[in-house]
Design a protein around this motif. Sequence first.
Motif, mmCIF file in Angstrom:
data_model
loop_
_atom_site.group_PDB
_atom_site.id
_atom_site.type_symbol
_atom_site.label_atom_id
_atom_site.label_comp_id
_atom_site.label_asym_id
_atom_site.label_seq_id
_atom_site.Cartn_x
_atom_site.Cartn_y
_atom_site.Cartn_z
ATOM 1 N N VAL A 28 0.836 -1.203 0.000
ATOM 2 C CA VAL A 28 0.000 0.000 0.000
ATOM 3 C C VAL A 28 0.871 1.254 0.000
ATOM 4 O O VAL A 28 1.877 1.318 0.699
ATOM 5 C CB VAL A 28 -0.927 0.030 1.245
ATOM 6 C CG1 VAL A 28 -1.876 1.229 1.174
ATOM 7 C CG2 VAL A 28 -1.719 -1.266 1.359
ATOM 8 N N VAL A 29 0.476 2.204 -0.821
ATOM 9 C CA VAL A 29 1.123 3.506 -0.807
ATOM 10 C C VAL A 29 0.018 4.556 -0.767
ATOM 11 O O VAL A 29 -1.038 4.385 -1.384
ATOM 12 C CB VAL A 29 2.065 3.669 -2.025
ATOM 13 C CG1 VAL A 29 1.343 3.422 -3.345
ATOM 14 C CG2 VAL A 29 2.739 5.035 -2.042
ATOM 15 N N SER A 30 0.262 5.616 -0.028
ATOM 16 C CA SER A 30 -0.764 6.649 0.105
ATOM 17 C C SER A 30 -0.073 7.994 0.264
ATOM 18 O O SER A 30 0.965 8.086 0.924
ATOM 19 C CB SER A 30 -1.643 6.338 1.329
ATOM 20 O OG SER A 30 -2.651 7.325 1.463
ATOM 21 N N ALA A 31 -0.633 9.007 -0.380
ATOM 22 C CA ALA A 31 -0.021 10.335 -0.301
ATOM 23 C C ALA A 31 -1.111 11.401 -0.351
ATOM 24 O O ALA A 31 -2.246 11.143 -0.776
ATOM 25 C CB ALA A 31 0.973 10.528 -1.436
ATOM 26 N N ILE A 32 -0.736 12.575 0.083
ATOM 27 C CA ILE A 32 -1.697 13.677 0.228
ATOM 28 C C ILE A 32 -1.198 14.900 -0.526
ATOM 29 O O ILE A 32 -0.005 15.212 -0.493
ATOM 30 C CB ILE A 32 -1.864 14.023 1.727
ATOM 31 C CG1 ILE A 32 -2.496 12.818 2.453
ATOM 32 C CG2 ILE A 32 -2.727 15.280 1.920
ATOM 33 C CD1 ILE A 32 -2.453 12.907 3.950
ATOM 34 N N GLU A 33 -2.124 15.562 -1.190
ATOM 35 C CA GLU A 33 -1.791 16.784 -1.910
ATOM 36 C C GLU A 33 -2.758 17.874 -1.459
ATOM 37 O O GLU A 33 -3.971 17.744 -1.626
ATOM 38 C CB GLU A 33 -1.889 16.541 -3.421
ATOM 39 C CG GLU A 33 -1.702 17.770 -4.273
ATOM 40 C CD GLU A 33 -0.371 18.488 -4.000
ATOM 41 O OE1 GLU A 33 0.672 17.818 -3.979
ATOM 42 O OE2 GLU A 33 -0.399 19.715 -3.786
ATOM 43 N N GLU A 34 -2.206 18.946 -0.909
ATOM 44 C CA GLU A 34 -3.071 20.011 -0.399
ATOM 45 C C GLU A 34 -2.837 21.348 -1.073
ATOM 46 O O GLU A 34 -3.489 22.330 -0.736
ATOM 47 C CB GLU A 34 -2.864 20.170 1.111
ATOM 48 C CG GLU A 34 -3.214 18.913 1.876
ATOM 49 C CD GLU A 34 -3.390 19.161 3.369
ATOM 50 O OE1 GLU A 34 -4.438 19.713 3.755
ATOM 51 O OE2 GLU A 34 -2.477 18.796 4.134
ATOM 52 N N ASN A 35 -1.881 21.396 -1.989
ATOM 53 C CA ASN A 35 -1.527 22.680 -2.595
ATOM 54 C C ASN A 35 -1.911 22.823 -4.064
ATOM 55 O O ASN A 35 -1.955 23.938 -4.581
ATOM 56 C CB ASN A 35 -0.022 22.910 -2.453
ATOM 57 C CG ASN A 35 0.392 22.940 -0.990
ATOM 58 O OD1 ASN A 35 -0.040 23.813 -0.246
ATOM 59 N ND2 ASN A 35 1.175 21.959 -0.571
ATOM 60 N N ALA A 36 -2.167 21.695 -4.710
ATOM 61 C CA ALA A 36 -2.469 21.748 -6.139
ATOM 62 C C ALA A 36 -3.700 22.621 -6.382
ATOM 63 O O ALA A 36 -3.741 23.404 -7.339
ATOM 64 C CB ALA A 36 -2.693 20.342 -6.679
ATOM 65 N N TYR A 37 -4.695 22.443 -5.513
ATOM 66 C CA TYR A 37 -5.890 23.287 -5.569
ATOM 67 C C TYR A 37 -6.094 23.844 -4.166
ATOM 68 O O TYR A 37 -6.580 23.123 -3.275
ATOM 69 C CB TYR A 37 -7.110 22.467 -5.990
ATOM 70 C CG TYR A 37 -6.979 21.841 -7.350
ATOM 71 C CD1 TYR A 37 -6.935 22.629 -8.505
ATOM 72 C CD2 TYR A 37 -6.888 20.455 -7.477
ATOM 73 C CE1 TYR A 37 -6.806 22.054 -9.754
ATOM 74 C CE2 TYR A 37 -6.765 19.875 -8.729
ATOM 75 C CZ TYR A 37 -6.719 20.677 -9.868
ATOM 76 O OH TYR A 37 -6.597 20.113 -11.087
ATOM 77 N N PRO A 38 -5.730 25.096 -3.919
ATOM 78 C CA PRO A 38 -5.858 25.638 -2.564
ATOM 79 C C PRO A 38 -7.275 25.448 -2.037
ATOM 80 O O PRO A 38 -8.252 25.703 -2.738
ATOM 81 C CB PRO A 38 -5.509 27.124 -2.747
ATOM 82 C CG PRO A 38 -4.608 27.144 -3.946
ATOM 83 C CD PRO A 38 -5.122 26.065 -4.841
#
Lengths: 738, 738
Positions: free
Chosen positions: B502-512
């Motif tokens: 399992v791999v998991s990641a978070i993106e919070e800046n691509a769309y403010p």
Amino acid sequence: MAQQRILTHNEVKHHPKLILTQKGVAEIKSKLGNIPLFDTSLEEAKAEVDAEIRLGIEVPVPKDLSGGYTHERHKRNFLMMQKAGVLFQILEDDTYAIYVRDMLMAYAKLYPTLPIHPQERSYARGKLFWQALNDSNWLVYTSQAYDCIYDWLSKEDRDLLEKDLFRPFADYISIGNPQFFNRVHNHSTWGNVAVGMIALVMDDAELLDRALYGIKDDKLTAGMRDNDGGLIKKEGQKVGFYGNLDEPFSPDGYYTEGPYYQRYAMYPFLIFAQALENVKPELKIFEYKDGVLLKAVNALLNLTDADGDFFPINDAQKGMSYFSRELVTCVDIAYYYGGQNPELLDIAQKQNRVSLDDTGLSVAVAIKEEKAKPFVKKSIELRDGQMGDEGAIGILRSDDLELVFKYAAQGLSHGHYDKLSFSLYNAGQEVLQDYGLARYVNIEQKGGGNYLKENTTWAKQTIAHNTLVQNETSHFKGDYETGSQHHSEKYLFNVDDENLQVVSAIEENAYPGTKIQRTMALIKDENFENPFVLDIVKVNSATSNNYDLPFYYLGQLLQTNFKYETPKTLTQLGDSNGYQHLYKEGLGISDGNNTSFNWMLNNTFYTLTSVTSKGDELVLARIGANDPVFNLRREPAFIIRKKDKKDAIFISILETHGSYSPVSEFALNAYGQIKNIAVIHDDEDYTAIEITSKDDKKWWFVMANNNNNNSSNDGQHQLYINDTTVKWEGPFVFKPIN
Amino acid sequence: MAQQRILTHNEVKHHPKLILTQKGVAEIKSKLGNIPLFDTSLEEAKAEVDAEIRLGIEVPVPKDLSGGYTHERHKRNFLMMQKAGVLFQILEDDTYAIYVRDMLMAYAKLYPTLPIHPQERSYARGKLFWQALNDSNWLVYTSQAYDCIYDWLSKEDRDLLEKDLFRPFADYISIGNPQFFNRVHNHSTWGNVAVGMIALVMDDAELLDRALYGIKDDKLTAGMRDNDGGLIKKEGQKVGFYGNLDEPFSPDGYYTEGPYYQRYAMYPFLIFAQALENVKPELKIFEYKDGVLLKAVNALLNLTDADGDFFPINDAQKGMSYFSRELVTCVDIAYYYGGQNPELLDIAQKQNRVSLDDTGLSVAVAIKEEKAKPFVKKSIELRDGQMGDEGAIGILRSDDLELVFKYAAQGLSHGHYDKLSFSLYNAGQEVLQDYGLARYVNIEQKGGGNYLKENTTWAKQTIAHNTLVQNETSHFKGDYETGSQHHSEKYLFNVDDENLQVVSAIEENAYPGTKIQRTMALIKDENFENPFVLDIVKVNSATSNNYDLPFYYLGQLLQTNFKYETPKTLTQLGDSNGYQHLYKEGLGISDGNNTSFNWMLNNTFYTLTSVTSKGDELVLARIGANDPVFNLRREPAFIIRKKDKKDAIFISILETHGSYSPVSEFALNAYGQIKNIAVIHDDEDYTAIEITSKDDKKWWFVMANNNNNNSSNDGQHQLYINDTTVKWEGPFVFKPIN
């Protein structure tokens, strides 16, 4: 009906006798363990059958179309029974006989209970399968299994099987379905052979007669059609096995439906021939019609590209090849009965398996003895028609290039409307493609694995092929009866000079009032990296028409020398006859100069240079319009369109050149060598073309359009062009002029 | 400027000293003829150079872009000189020295006469080539050739070459083009190394200093951009060779531009490291930054699919692989300087050639001694960022499947706007593709072989990737500066259990204002024929948005379980941000049930089953709209669109199953096993999914969204779902529940 058991047991006393023979089995046993290719083929069969035996016997109630579970299960059953029968004979292990017997008994229990198959799509529904065709497949294979365990079975078991299963089965696919059995068609061949095979095992003369000569009074109406639109009955037609051998095969062994169906039909033709040779050697079946069955194997092998894939002429699924099980049988039989041609061993080595019988043993032994020689495919013309006078398939080969030119007959119900079409291969890679069929054989998700409606609306239509279309209508208006009455006429096929191979043919019936002559040359010259294709399409009509000449190139367009507009929205190119399936992706207008079209495919470059007239339309098209469930492949075409002309001439040169490496990122020789092509003379009698290369070398190709005579008396020509008198002998000349 | 010749001749007295060494050459000569792989590599080089020598020396006046004649000729010249230098040393045949000398003299005569290259496209034009980059390539290779014949040349010749060619050349690409030389970019690495290599040969301390540390006062303005839109100067940035080694390489050896450019940059990095190790061993360059250069080779090899092709992350031309000449150098150097890892010999065997120096000899000797062990590619996380804290590339591998998940930083000027995108490979075949770049490298017909405008308008845009798009805009609004300030955050990468990776990641800046978490699992379970991919995209936003999640499948669509309409005319899917390049080929509306999408590629079947809500749009799209000169590949996509939602969750399972043989025409296991996927719990803390197979087996996958702790203290969870309390340890659990 009454079953007559003719007492011919004095002639052949023991089973197996059909494909395996007592003598053959003894010889196989004596050599077992010493002939690698035979041994591995046997091991593979054993591993496969052993795995199936472990899974247990399943004989489900028929329900599905092809691709579905019950279909695939029954198909696998007959393939496994045939192999198990052979394993029993060779390995003398009762396990295999028991497996075959138990499965046959399950079928004997099921079969009498079966209604006609619930799927209603076929014009001739089977009982185990949705088509009587597949039922026939079953019987062709199962007859062999039965023959192998015949002597091992009790008489009671045999009687039961014959009464409840084999006789009613044979009757159902023949007298129960005369519209299927009494035809000239690959379907009927399977039906005929199914009945013939079981007849030979059971020694039933009446069934054998039916198999060989058909049903005497079939009560069919002439003009009936099957569910694919194919004609069923033609008045006065010879039917049965001999009928199917006479009519569709040309004297060169070309089968008029094309190699895909020839491959499919060859198995029953040849396996039954082998059986007849074993049981009825007096028929001399392999000598019939000047040895046509053996010639057919040679034809079929020559109808493959460098990878062994069949050229997809007419209805044909791409990827079918001489690696199919049918072709293993064909090659082994042709080797054994056809004079032990060592080139066939080359193919057998590539196939890497052999039939588990006398023929396969002989091939494996010869390979062990290192008798194989390379199978060299040369340029070849394979005539079509029962008498060989209904056009042909002409194949030009030079280095890695293979050009397939079709000027044949309609090809029965699987024929396409593509007179004078061609396709081009480079080292086994399609460059200018024939689309093939619109079907995903046995893939249930796509219309049950059967023919899709786009096969009719697209794949069979003329515009789906690399050939001339007049006024956006298909040849013969796409009418099967009309098409079946005609064939193109060969003008010449000359491959004497391997550097200048030329084929030319004429079509006068596809569009009444219009004569089309197409000449294709494969020319090898030291000034070009590879042989190039010269393509001349000369059209003469009594009326003004629009003419389209498509090139279905595969690969990535790189560059054109003409400007074109790409529309904002994509619309269909036309309304019908296949045009409704093309999107118009771009449109250019010729300024009167040559048109150059350069693309890349699998890291090789191609350039098509064409003579165009001012105002000619240059259409970039793509397949896929009006395709509501994505049955079609979204592949491109380049179409040259000449409008409102009586006479027209299309001249193109296709060059294969250079290479690209995505690893070194070097592009070598990315442009073609042709600078210009000019028509320097064109009338009814002669067409002359001047070709200029980028280093300003010039050649003339001159062609006599009305005299294909080669002899020095009748084939002498002279023509005054550009202040020069050209003299030559024979129908064409190609010469450097500076 | 003044040329200082520092007298360090006492340390290293003789040439060659740069790549070849006196000692190394002696050893090579002593083993010649006994080390097959070295001998054949030498023969290949000899054959290639001999052929070039026969053709004669050509040093044309520069004129063309890449792909054109003068470009390719000068490129070939430097590759040939480098090889000829080596041949001279090993074979002691003056022919090769003469060839190098004569060519260098021709360059020395030409170079002083050259203006800046006439092609104006580059932000840093060269003199021999249109880019200073290519001039630098030339000097990196040519320095090696010069080193090989240094002692053989007369002092007069050396003086002339250094005065008229090498020093002005090195100055031009450095102080003449600070915007090229003083950057952190693969271009600059080449520039730095070119200057460094010739500095080492000529023993020029000033040039070496410039190479290692950059130009002291470059007078560049922060914020300058190159012709591809890349940032040139960042305030306070460390430049020169060390600068380029520090910043773009992560501690895991991942190079932030991606493997395609890493491959390109690795050659100068490693060849210069080898030269430094030979001439300046006191720098201990291979130990620099914890051995990052050797780690980089390992990272690069792990960034390849089963065929050795690099995953096309960011700008990358597909087909580039570890068979490239750069990787031969990399592998040999990594073996020699990196502790003789026997797995590298496996790659070297596949490459089937070695460098013609100490490193290649050591590899060839070890292969002869049968020391090679299989290079086994495992699941691996390669962190991005100078400190390894700017996200990563996570690669999950199970059986034949490879899933590449990108949660990295922007990747400098070659980066794409594709946070949390992924691609999937099956036995080296792309199944869900990353488009790669829009460029045909060195194919002149396509924009001179350079980046095409569609690289910006399509390939870099978010919609061109398998990741989430909000409101049809790209991540960071496609703004490079903004993108460069951010990276995704790893949540977890856990491959301890090979059956549940399992791999998991978070993106919070691509769309403010919007948080996207994507979790991808590769799960191997005996109830499925192959491992399957579970993909969970959880979106939470402060505002209502439209969300698109595309899947760029390759192959032939077979069947969907939803109805869709296909439009009569094709129009573009959107107006900008890449959407203008997609055609809308079909549109379905979810009825709230799972969506199933089944296709075939290379005779393998794939099924994507997705949870959809009533009203979700199901878009069938194809690349190619607004592509006026056919620069794009016409390939398909399936897009799931959720409209007007703040929060959304996309859940899909991709199954790989069955096979089809066009030869036997058998379709096996053509349908997926998944009957249903249901979200049974979803809130800020936990997401739980129930998977049901067609034989009614059920599994739950439960995920802690806010606690990625593995320890038994902090990673204990329990959740009440469907009347059951599930307890587990660690951030996720997958378990059968019946």
